[in-house]
Design an enzyme around this catalytic site. Structure first.
Site, PDB file in Angstrom:
ATOM      1  N   THR A 160      -0.936   5.841   2.611  1.00 44.56           N
ATOM      2  CA  THR A 160      -2.131   5.053   2.877  1.00 44.56           C
ATOM      3  C   THR A 160      -1.863   4.218   4.121  1.00 44.56           C
ATOM      4  OG1 THR A 160      -2.721   4.927   0.535  1.00 44.56           O
ATOM      5  CG2 THR A 160      -3.685   3.268   1.980  1.00 44.56           C
ATOM      6  N   ARG A 193      -7.062   5.414  -5.997  1.00 42.69           N
ATOM      7  CA  ARG A 193      -6.827   6.845  -6.197  1.00 42.69           C
ATOM      8  C   ARG A 193      -7.142   7.263  -7.636  1.00 42.69           C
ATOM      9  NH1 ARG A 193      -0.831   7.423  -3.936  1.00 42.69           N
ATOM     10  NH2 ARG A 193      -1.212   9.665  -4.250  1.00 42.69           N
ATOM     11  N   ILE A 211       0.866  -1.173   0.000  1.00 47.36           N
ATOM     12  CA  ILE A 211       0.000   0.000   0.000  1.00 47.36           C
ATOM     13  C   ILE A 211       0.903   1.224   0.000  1.00 47.36           C
ATOM     14  CG2 ILE A 211      -2.005  -1.086   1.069  1.00 47.36           C
ATOM     15  CD1 ILE A 211      -1.190  -0.029   3.740  1.00 47.36           C
ATOM     16  N   ASP A 212       0.400   2.325  -0.504  1.00 47.98           N
ATOM     17  CA  ASP A 212       1.221   3.526  -0.658  1.00 47.98           C
ATOM     18  C   ASP A 212       1.702   4.064   0.681  1.00 47.98           C
ATOM     19  OD1 ASP A 212       0.693   3.415  -3.391  1.00 47.98           O
ATOM     20  OD2 ASP A 212      -1.092   4.669  -3.209  1.00 47.98           O
ATOM     21  N   LYS A 213       2.752   4.837   0.626  1.00 53.10           N
ATOM     22  CA  LYS A 213       3.347   5.445   1.821  1.00 53.10           C
ATOM     23  C   LYS A 213       2.298   6.153   2.672  1.00 53.10           C
ATOM     24  CE  LYS A 213       6.393   9.248   3.189  1.00 53.10           C
ATOM     25  NZ  LYS A 213       7.240  10.359   2.711  1.00 53.10           N
TER      26      LYS A 213
END
Length: 301
Positions: free
Chosen positions: A136, A232, A132-134
């Site tokens: 998130t 996103r 998962i993104d930084k």
């Protein structure tokens, strides 16, 4: 050394080079030019040089610096753990695994200090089955051994696991639920972004409205596929970008520490026991405070 000849390309050298060598960003191309790693007709040129047909480009690729992934004593929010898997509630702001330019203080550094991990993804991403993104927050499943890793990865491929996110988006969504089917690939306009692109990889997101405000909507998003930045990009595609998203959202947005996106629910079949396990993680404090603020200031009248 990699060589190429200009044929129909026109414009600035640094921009043209990103199409010839797409593995490098424009800033990386500029750095290579400054370091003398790129020559035009065996001569150093600046990024603003106007290329012309027949120009011969040569690129000497820089030596790759091997990352040293070191265990670090960083506190982890462990939701579940046994000999095969560990489920982590990742905080917003933490990068999942090391990469050039960000070699320390990642989730992998913390995990290596805590426990053994599978070796399938090599030195930089041991144990990491999905990311998962930084900015998130939320749940990640991590494999402690190769057998567990293969099982969890197959579940992702076969779409038999469960991944649900909670997101706060701009605008009021009229539908109570819906499905977004739009192929994703690297944006042809910006290499750092993903975009809906014809011929891209299949991507499917199912969403359900949890609460509406005057100017925002709280939604649950269930991933059928797991492409980079999928939620996103998909929410922006339907006209409802995530609140706080610095990459895909509007400049005028609510203050936070990045996008308001939380991996709230995770389910998978245990690699050894065959039992289907489900886990939930509450919204982080900053997310709860933002919703409480909207309850006071942005209620539907």
């Amino acid at each position: 050394m990699v060589e190429a000849t200009i044929t129909t390309q026109t414009g600035r050298l640094d921009k043209v080079l990103t199409t010839i060598f797409p593995q490098y960003s424009r800033s990386q191309i500029q750095q290579l030019l400054e370091q003398g790693n790129i020559l035009v007709n065996e001569t150093l040129q600046k990024g603003k040089y106007k290329v012309k047909a027949g120009d011969k480009i040569s690129l000497t690729e820089p030596a790759i610096k091997e990352l040293e992934v070191e265990p670090e004593n960083i506190a982890l929010d462990i939701v579940y753990e046994d000999d095969d898997v560990i489920v982590i509630n990742k905080p917003q702001g933490m990068v999942v695994h090391p990469a050039p330019g960000h070699e320390h203080h990642t989730l992998v550094n913390a995990l290596l200090y805590h426990c053994p991990l599978s070796t399938i993804n090599g030195t930089y991403r041991p144990g990491i089955v999905h990311r998962i993104d930084k900015d998130t927050s939320g749940l990640l499943m991590v494999a402690k051994n190769d057998q567990a890793h293969r099982s969890l990865a197959k579940q992702l491929k076969d779409k038999t696991n469960l991944r649900e996110y909670v997101a706060l988006v701009h605008g009021r969504i009229k539908e109570d639920s819906g499905t977004i089917k739009a192929p994703l690939a690297r944006s042809p306009k910006d290499r750092k972004k993903q975009a809906v692109v014809s011929g891209g990889r299949d991507a499917v997101t199912h969403f359900k409205v949890l609460k509406r405000y005057q100017d925002y909507t709280l939604v649950s998003c269930r991933l059928e596929t797991g492409r980079t930045h999928q939620i996103r990009v998909h929410m922006k595609y339907i006209g409802h970008p995530l609140v706080g998203d610095p990459m895909y959202g509007p400049k005028k947005t609510l203050k936070g520490k990045g996008q308001f996106l939380h991996a709230a629910k995770l389910g998978f079949t245990h690699p050894k026991t065959g039992e289907f396990l489900t886990f939930e993680a509450p919204l982080p404090e900053i997310f709860e405070k933002q919703l409480a603020y909207l309850d006071k200031t942005n209620k539907i009248k």
